[in-house]
Design an enzyme around this catalytic site. Structure first.
Site, PDB file in Angstrom:
ATOM      1  N   GLN A  48       0.833  -1.200   0.000  1.00  0.00           N
ATOM      2  CA  GLN A  48       0.000   0.000   0.000  1.00  0.00           C
ATOM      3  C   GLN A  48       0.866   1.248   0.000  1.00  0.00           C
ATOM      4  OE1 GLN A  48      -3.429  -0.558   2.367  1.00  0.00           O
ATOM      5  NE2 GLN A  48      -4.375   1.368   1.792  1.00  0.00           N
ATOM      6  N   ASP A  49       1.341   1.672   1.166  1.00  0.00           N
ATOM      7  CA  ASP A  49       2.315   2.770   1.152  1.00  0.00           C
ATOM      8  C   ASP A  49       3.506   2.382   2.023  1.00  0.00           C
ATOM      9  OD1 ASP A  49       1.015   3.106   3.600  1.00  0.00           O
ATOM     10  OD2 ASP A  49       0.823   5.271   3.423  1.00  0.00           O
ATOM     11  N   PRO A  50       4.612   3.114   1.926  1.00  0.00           N
ATOM     12  CA  PRO A  50       5.840   2.694   2.621  1.00  0.00           C
ATOM     13  C   PRO A  50       5.685   2.693   4.144  1.00  0.00           C
ATOM     14  CG  PRO A  50       6.318   4.359   0.937  1.00  0.00           C
ATOM     15  CD  PRO A  50       4.827   4.323   1.104  1.00  0.00           C
TER      16      PRO A  50
ATOM     17  N   HIS B 268      -0.537   6.670   5.092  1.00  0.00           N
ATOM     18  CA  HIS B 268      -1.424   7.135   4.013  1.00  0.00           C
ATOM     19  C   HIS B 268      -1.404   8.646   3.814  1.00  0.00           C
ATOM     20  CE1 HIS B 268      -2.642   3.049   4.518  1.00  0.00           C
ATOM     21  NE2 HIS B 268      -3.359   3.275   5.596  1.00  0.00           N
TER      22      HIS B 268
END
Length: 219
Positions: free
Chosen positions: A60-62, A131
């Protein structure tokens, strides 16, 4: 055959992507801590050439903690504690792949170098704020990456864990690629079907059935 320079170069010319990169640059310039470091943002494409991709794992995101993210989904630098989701991935591997030994680190470069594209759908994040860069345009870019792989490659395996990844993967042509879905390996959802999914052995069975060298998952 396309390569990442074609794909990323084409997108970099688009106004939306210039805006994305500018927003990230401005955030760094204002003194905010953004992960991963600038030189690591596109590492997924550096470690895995377009023509070498065999498997795509969508994140999804880091990670948004210090020294964790280095541009590969789920992976952390060798000296950093293994995050819970990756620990659960390793737990599934110990059950799924005969002889797999629990690794002592979470550095997944060995997978990337064998053709596993470890792609986060958002490529940057502000420290401590999950996010936080979800609406900067990264999703449009990674949609394009998935679309180009879908169109210009065949017999890839896409591992889509959790609803976010599964939504991103709706466009994939399942007559040309293998798409495997499961709940996310996060401690919140792993027990709902990630454990026992056997995605790693299924991936290798598919690759081998098409004359493609399987992945050595051992880290």
């Amino acid at each position: 055959m396309k390569n990442w320079t074609d794909v990323i170069g084409t997108e970099k010319a688009q106004p939306y992507f210039q805006h994305t990169l500018q927003q990230v640059h401005l955030a760094r310039a204002s003194g905010k801590t953004i992960y991963p470091p600038q030189e690591d943002v596109f590492n997924a494409f550096k470690y895995t050439a377009f023509e070498d991709v065999k498997v795509v794992i969508l994140g999804q995101d880091p990670y948004h903690g210090p020294n964790q993210a280095h541009g590969l989904a789920f992976s952390v630098k060798p000296e950093v504690a293994i995050p819970p989701s990756l620990l659960n991935i390793y737990k599934e591997l110990t059950q799924d792949i005969s002889g797999f030994q629990m690794p002592s680190n979470g550095y997944l470069v060995k997978w990337a170098e064998q053709g596993v594209l470890l792609l986060n759908t958002v490529l940057t994040v502000e420290r401590g704020m999950a996010h936080s860069h979800a609406n900067l345009g990264w999703e449009r870019f990674t949609d394009k990456v998935i679309a180009v792989l879908n169109e210009h490659r065949e017999k890839l395996v896409f591992l889509l864990w959790g609803s976010h990844a599964q939504k991103k993967g709706q466009m994939i042509d399942r007559t040309r690629h293998l798409v495997l879905t499961a709940p996310h390996p996060s401690p919140l959802s792993a027990h709902r079907g990630f454990f026992g999914c056997r995605h790693f052995s299924k991936t290798n069975s598919y690759l081998e059935s098409h004359g493609i060298k399987p992945i050595d998952w051992q880290i």
